[in-house]
Design a protein around this motif. Structure first.
Motif, mmCIF file in Angstrom:
data_model
loop_
_atom_site.group_PDB
_atom_site.id
_atom_site.type_symbol
_atom_site.label_atom_id
_atom_site.label_comp_id
_atom_site.label_asym_id
_atom_site.label_seq_id
_atom_site.Cartn_x
_atom_site.Cartn_y
_atom_site.Cartn_z
ATOM 1 N N ALA A 296 0.843 -1.199 0.000
ATOM 2 C CA ALA A 296 0.000 0.000 0.000
ATOM 3 C C ALA A 296 0.878 1.248 0.000
ATOM 4 C CB ALA A 296 -0.919 0.005 1.214
ATOM 5 N N ARG A 297 0.663 2.099 -0.981
ATOM 6 C CA ARG A 297 1.456 3.321 -1.053
ATOM 7 C C ARG A 297 1.255 4.180 0.197
ATOM 8 N NH1 ARG A 297 3.073 7.078 -5.979
ATOM 9 N NH2 ARG A 297 3.685 5.011 -6.649
ATOM 10 N N CYS A 298 0.052 4.181 0.761
ATOM 11 C CA CYS A 298 -0.181 4.984 1.974
ATOM 12 C C CYS A 298 0.680 4.503 3.135
ATOM 13 C CB CYS A 298 -1.664 5.001 2.342
ATOM 14 S SG CYS A 298 -2.411 3.383 2.682
ATOM 15 N N GLU A 299 0.944 3.194 3.226
ATOM 16 C CA GLU A 299 1.814 2.678 4.280
ATOM 17 C C GLU A 299 3.261 3.102 4.027
ATOM 18 O OE1 GLU A 299 3.022 -1.399 6.645
ATOM 19 O OE2 GLU A 299 2.254 -1.588 4.603
ATOM 20 N N ILE A 300 3.724 2.977 2.796
ATOM 21 C CA ILE A 300 5.087 3.379 2.447
ATOM 22 C C ILE A 300 5.275 4.866 2.713
ATOM 23 C CG2 ILE A 300 6.731 3.639 0.555
ATOM 24 C CD1 ILE A 300 5.444 1.064 -0.660
ATOM 25 N N GLU A 301 4.316 5.676 2.319
ATOM 26 C CA GLU A 301 4.414 7.126 2.545
ATOM 27 C C GLU A 301 4.409 7.469 4.034
ATOM 28 O OE1 GLU A 301 1.197 8.601 0.149
ATOM 29 O OE2 GLU A 301 2.479 8.760 -1.626
ATOM 30 N N ALA A 302 3.613 6.749 4.819
ATOM 31 C CA ALA A 302 3.579 6.999 6.269
ATOM 32 C C ALA A 302 4.928 6.680 6.905
ATOM 33 C CB ALA A 302 2.460 6.170 6.922
ATOM 34 N N ILE A 303 5.548 5.591 6.494
ATOM 35 C CA ILE A 303 6.878 5.239 6.999
ATOM 36 C C ILE A 303 7.879 6.317 6.605
ATOM 37 C CG2 ILE A 303 8.793 3.593 6.782
ATOM 38 C CD1 ILE A 303 6.522 1.427 6.337
ATOM 39 N N CYS A 304 7.861 6.729 5.348
ATOM 40 C CA CYS A 304 8.776 7.772 4.874
ATOM 41 C C CYS A 304 8.575 9.075 5.639
ATOM 42 C CB CYS A 304 8.582 8.011 3.386
ATOM 43 S SG CYS A 304 9.222 6.676 2.361
ATOM 44 N N ASN A 305 7.340 9.458 5.877
ATOM 45 C CA ASN A 305 7.055 10.710 6.583
ATOM 46 C C ASN A 305 7.540 10.689 8.027
ATOM 47 O OD1 ASN A 305 5.968 12.032 4.395
ATOM 48 N ND2 ASN A 305 3.899 11.310 4.814
ATOM 49 N N GLN A 306 7.564 9.510 8.663
ATOM 50 C CA GLN A 306 8.064 9.386 10.032
ATOM 51 C C GLN A 306 9.577 9.528 10.089
ATOM 52 O OE1 GLN A 306 4.895 6.250 11.948
ATOM 53 N NE2 GLN A 306 6.883 5.496 11.490
ATOM 54 N N VAL A 307 10.261 9.137 9.010
ATOM 55 C CA VAL A 307 11.720 9.029 9.037
ATOM 56 C C VAL A 307 12.400 10.140 8.259
ATOM 57 C CG1 VAL A 307 13.679 7.541 8.499
ATOM 58 C CG2 VAL A 307 11.549 6.531 9.288
ATOM 59 N N ALA A 308 12.130 10.198 6.968
ATOM 60 C CA ALA A 308 12.865 11.113 6.094
ATOM 61 C C ALA A 308 11.970 11.569 4.943
ATOM 62 C CB ALA A 308 14.103 10.414 5.543
ATOM 63 N N PRO A 309 11.030 12.457 5.230
ATOM 64 C CA PRO A 309 10.044 12.799 4.202
ATOM 65 C C PRO A 309 10.626 13.425 2.936
ATOM 66 C CG PRO A 309 9.873 14.278 6.070
ATOM 67 C CD PRO A 309 10.833 13.192 6.449
ATOM 68 N N THR A 310 11.781 14.041 3.014
ATOM 69 C CA THR A 310 12.331 14.682 1.807
ATOM 70 C C THR A 310 13.329 13.815 1.070
ATOM 71 O OG1 THR A 310 14.068 15.750 3.097
ATOM 72 C CG2 THR A 310 12.027 16.996 2.780
ATOM 73 N N THR A 311 13.749 12.697 1.660
ATOM 74 C CA THR A 311 14.752 11.851 1.016
ATOM 75 C C THR A 311 14.286 10.418 0.819
ATOM 76 O OG1 THR A 311 15.767 11.317 3.139
ATOM 77 C CG2 THR A 311 16.658 13.211 1.947
ATOM 78 N N CYS A 312 13.010 10.210 0.770
ATOM 79 C CA CYS A 312 12.459 8.859 0.638
ATOM 80 C C CYS A 312 11.616 8.792 -0.634
ATOM 81 C CB CYS A 312 11.609 8.526 1.866
ATOM 82 S SG CYS A 312 10.911 6.875 1.845
ATOM 83 N N PRO A 313 12.227 8.389 -1.734
ATOM 84 C CA PRO A 313 11.440 8.294 -2.968
ATOM 85 C C PRO A 313 10.429 7.152 -2.891
ATOM 86 C CG PRO A 313 13.625 7.396 -3.301
ATOM 87 C CD PRO A 313 13.597 7.960 -1.908
ATOM 88 N N VAL A 314 9.204 7.432 -3.244
ATOM 89 C CA VAL A 314 8.157 6.412 -3.258
ATOM 90 C C VAL A 314 7.811 6.161 -4.712
ATOM 91 C CG1 VAL A 314 5.838 5.797 -2.524
ATOM 92 C CG2 VAL A 314 7.281 7.177 -1.026
ATOM 93 N N SER A 315 8.301 5.033 -5.248
ATOM 94 C CA SER A 315 8.082 4.747 -6.661
ATOM 95 C C SER A 315 7.245 3.497 -6.868
ATOM 96 C CB SER A 315 9.430 4.592 -7.370
ATOM 97 O OG SER A 315 10.122 3.476 -6.845
#
Length: 132
Positions: free
Chosen positions: A92-111
């Protein structure tokens, strides 16, 4: 529980890593820290991971070409060197984005990831809800 080194799961072996081609679920709910990296690559049977209490992963988080993975399960992650999610088409992209936002929202590419899912928080866990 802390792992001092790395956690690797792979569907193919090229450099001596542990290979679990038929592993469908990886549940380590009491694990809190991985000192090295979490490397999940080409696991064509892995559907769900439960690493809900992992807060810190030293070097990097690397998920690539996990074609049937539906649940990443890194609910508590707040620290790591880098994050890569690529070609995890059923997650789920929403799960991947939530993880990225907790850790490194500007350096976590979601592809990768399903855009048709929604994520809900229940009992402190982020749960993706995807159409079947």
């Amino acid at each position: 529980v802390t792992v001092g080194g790395s956690g690797n799961a792979s569907g193919s072996s090229s450099s001596g890593e542990v290979v679990w081609p038929k592993l469908t679920d990886l549940r380590l709910p009491n694990l809190t820290t991985i000192g090295g990296e979490l490397f999940i690559y080409l696991t064509n049977a892995l559907v769900e991971m439960d690493l809900r209490n992992v807060e810190s992963i030293g070097y990097r988080v690397y998920y690539e070409r996990n074609t049937v993975l539906r649940r990443v399960g890194l609910d508590s992650l707040t620290q790591t060197g880098s994050i890569i999610f690529s070609a995890c088409f059923e997650a789920a992209r929403c799960e991947i984005e939530a993880i990225c936002n907790q850790v490194a929202p500007t350096t976590c590419p979601v592809s990768s990831g399903l855009t048709t899912c929604t994520c809900e928080t229940s009992c402190g866990r982020l749960t993706p809800v995807c159409p079947t």
